[in-house]
Design a protein around this motif. Structure first.
Motif, PDB file in Angstrom:
ATOM      1  N   TYR A  33     -69.349 -16.852   1.948  1.00 49.40           N
ATOM      2  CA  TYR A  33     -68.839 -16.708   0.755  1.00 49.40           C
ATOM      3  C   TYR A  33     -67.433 -15.702   0.859  1.00 49.40           C
ATOM      4  CZ  TYR A  33     -71.259 -12.342  -0.229  1.00 49.40           C
ATOM      5  OH  TYR A  33     -71.727 -10.941  -0.163  1.00 49.40           O
ATOM      6  N   GLY A  34     -67.519 -15.253   2.192  1.00 44.66           N
ATOM      7  CA  GLY A  34     -66.142 -14.528   2.456  1.00 44.66           C
ATOM      8  C   GLY A  34     -65.902 -14.296   3.861  1.00 44.66           C
ATOM      9  N   GLU A  38     -70.995 -10.080   7.036  1.00 44.69           N
ATOM     10  CA  GLU A  38     -72.266  -9.956   5.953  1.00 44.69           C
ATOM     11  C   GLU A  38     -71.997 -10.583   4.441  1.00 44.69           C
ATOM     12  OE1 GLU A  38     -72.298  -5.530   6.123  1.00 44.69           O
ATOM     13  OE2 GLU A  38     -74.247  -5.606   7.680  1.00 44.69           O
ATOM     14  N   GLN A  39     -70.882 -11.516   4.335  1.00 36.77           N
ATOM     15  CA  GLN A  39     -70.705 -11.969   3.292  1.00 36.77           C
ATOM     16  C   GLN A  39     -71.167 -13.556   3.420  1.00 36.77           C
ATOM     17  OE1 GLN A  39     -66.392 -11.129   2.933  1.00 36.77           O
ATOM     18  NE2 GLN A  39     -66.501  -9.869   1.296  1.00 36.77           N
ATOM     19  N   VAL A  40     -72.526 -13.582   3.230  1.00 38.02           N
ATOM     20  CA  VAL A  40     -72.989 -15.061   3.384  1.00 38.02           C
ATOM     21  C   VAL A  40     -74.448 -15.092   2.525  1.00 38.02           C
ATOM     22  CG1 VAL A  40     -72.354 -15.223   5.939  1.00 38.02           C
ATOM     23  CG2 VAL A  40     -74.449 -13.844   5.402  1.00 38.02           C
ATOM     24  N   TRP A  87     -79.976 -18.723  -4.622  1.00 39.82           N
ATOM     25  CA  TRP A  87     -78.820 -18.301  -3.745  1.00 39.82           C
ATOM     26  C   TRP A  87     -79.205 -16.822  -3.418  1.00 39.82           C
ATOM     27  CZ3 TRP A  87     -75.101 -20.059  -1.238  1.00 39.82           C
ATOM     28  CH2 TRP A  87     -73.724 -19.444  -1.048  1.00 39.82           C
ATOM     29  N   ASN A  88     -79.647 -16.601  -2.150  1.00 46.80           N
ATOM     30  CA  ASN A  88     -80.169 -15.324  -1.695  1.00 46.80           C
ATOM     31  C   ASN A  88     -79.030 -14.591  -0.847  1.00 46.80           C
ATOM     32  OD1 ASN A  88     -82.030 -13.437  -1.207  1.00 46.80           O
ATOM     33  ND2 ASN A  88     -82.665 -14.152   0.661  1.00 46.80           N
ATOM     34  N   VAL A  89     -78.515 -13.466  -1.570  1.00 44.21           N
ATOM     35  CA  VAL A  89     -77.285 -13.069  -1.124  1.00 44.21           C
ATOM     36  C   VAL A  89     -77.427 -11.868  -0.313  1.00 44.21           C
ATOM     37  CG1 VAL A  89     -75.168 -12.050  -2.022  1.00 44.21           C
ATOM     38  CG2 VAL A  89     -76.026 -13.961  -3.175  1.00 44.21           C
ATOM     39  N   TRP A 107     -70.331  -9.811  -6.561  1.00 45.76           N
ATOM     40  CA  TRP A 107     -69.300 -10.478  -7.679  1.00 45.76           C
ATOM     41  C   TRP A 107     -68.864 -11.846  -7.102  1.00 45.76           C
ATOM     42  CZ3 TRP A 107     -68.980  -8.772 -12.828  1.00 45.76           C
ATOM     43  CH2 TRP A 107     -67.988  -9.767 -13.718  1.00 45.76           C
ATOM     44  N   ALA A 108     -68.277 -11.851  -5.902  1.00 50.11           N
ATOM     45  CA  ALA A 108     -67.802 -12.873  -5.257  1.00 50.11           C
ATOM     46  C   ALA A 108     -68.725 -13.832  -4.675  1.00 50.11           C
ATOM     47  CB  ALA A 108     -67.151 -12.280  -3.865  1.00 50.11           C
ATOM     48  N   ALA A 109     -70.086 -13.593  -4.429  1.00 50.70           N
ATOM     49  CA  ALA A 109     -70.987 -14.334  -4.314  1.00 50.70           C
ATOM     50  C   ALA A 109     -71.402 -15.347  -5.448  1.00 50.70           C
ATOM     51  CB  ALA A 109     -72.422 -13.704  -3.573  1.00 50.70           C
TER      52      ALA A 109
END
Length: 259
Positions: A33-34, A38-40, A87-89, A107-109
């Motif tokens: 998501y970024g 770590e933005q997964v 959706w496990n962030v 928030w972005a996730a």
């Protein structure tokens, strides 16, 4: 279940993940998501359910890098088996991000959540993830937040010593060293938020005292479900009654027709 400590906690987690892995079945799809590694997030989908209700899962670990989203794999797999999309962030933690980065990540996730269901989503966060769930209560896609043993007052957590210094390491200071930083992290400044709230907390929790949820429920008027003699970790284990309490909250929300 009461809280295991030290080697007993590690052994319990190992047993939980071994049990979960032995159940088999399809795993999730991992989606960025970024741009940061770590933005997964992992997207778990239920079989044969059109437009399933969506649960955003936020793990705890007091923002320490050693603890990741795999803590919630057993929960996510079981919720998917019960008809929820999950959706496990993952998010940036100590060493890669502080307050701005971590809260911005979750928030972005949610902004990036694939269109797999209809209507608002529920956010379930455990411990420090409960803090992040409540941070998302004003997100326009969020209809319900469910902090489980939520660390809803970071200054109180640090002063009680429940985190063994982890929150101060994440933020880079203690509450007496940088009051402005802790004021910026104070969830009370984000109230009321548009989402409904159900707080769930065990009365025997030794990692985040139940008094934090009691105080937050009194402040917000949120529903508080107290689990007598329950500790901090049972929510993570689908074999435990504490997990069934989480499912009951989500089933009620699903039955109310979110959206």
């Amino acid at each position: 279940m009461r809280d295991p400590a030290g080697p007993a906690l590690a052994a319990w987690l190992d047993d939980l993940h071994a049990w979960d892995a032995a159940r088999g079945g399809d795993g999730p799809a991992t989606i960025a998501y970024g741009d940061h590694p770590e933005q997964v997030a992992d997207l778990w989908l239920p079989d044969g359910v059109a437009a399933p209700p969506v649960v955003v899962s936020l793990h705890g670990g007091y923002f320490a890098a050693a603890f990741g989203r795999d803590l919630h794999d057993p929960m996510a797999r079981e919720l998917a088996r019960r008809g929820f999309a999950v959706w496990n962030v993952e998010y940036r933690r100590t060493g890669t991000g502080g307050l701005r980065e971590t809260t911005g990540d979750v928030w972005a996730a949610v902004d990036a959540l694939p269109e797999v269901g209809a209507g608002p989503v529920a956010v379930v966060g455990h411990s420090a993830g409960g803090f992040l769930a409540e941070w998302l209560a004003s997100h326009p896609r969020v209809g319900l937040v469910v902090p489980l043993a939520g660390a809803l007052d970071l200054a109180a957590v640090v002063r009680a010593g429940w985190d063994s210094g982890a929150v101060s390491a994440w933020l880079g200071a203690g509450p007496d060293d940088d009051p402005a930083l802790y004021a910026a992290a104070d969830l009370r400044r984000r109230l009321p938020g548009s989402a409904d709230r159900v707080l769930v907390h065990g009365t025997a929790d030794t990692r985040v005292g139940v008094e934090l949820s009691r105080a937050y429920a009194a402040l917000t008027g949120a529903e508080l479900v107290e689990l007598p003699d329950e500790g901090h970790f049972g929510f993570l284990d689908p074999r435990e009654p504490a997990f069934e309490t989480v499912v009951a909250v989500l089933d009620r929300w699903r039955g109310s027709g979110p959206g």
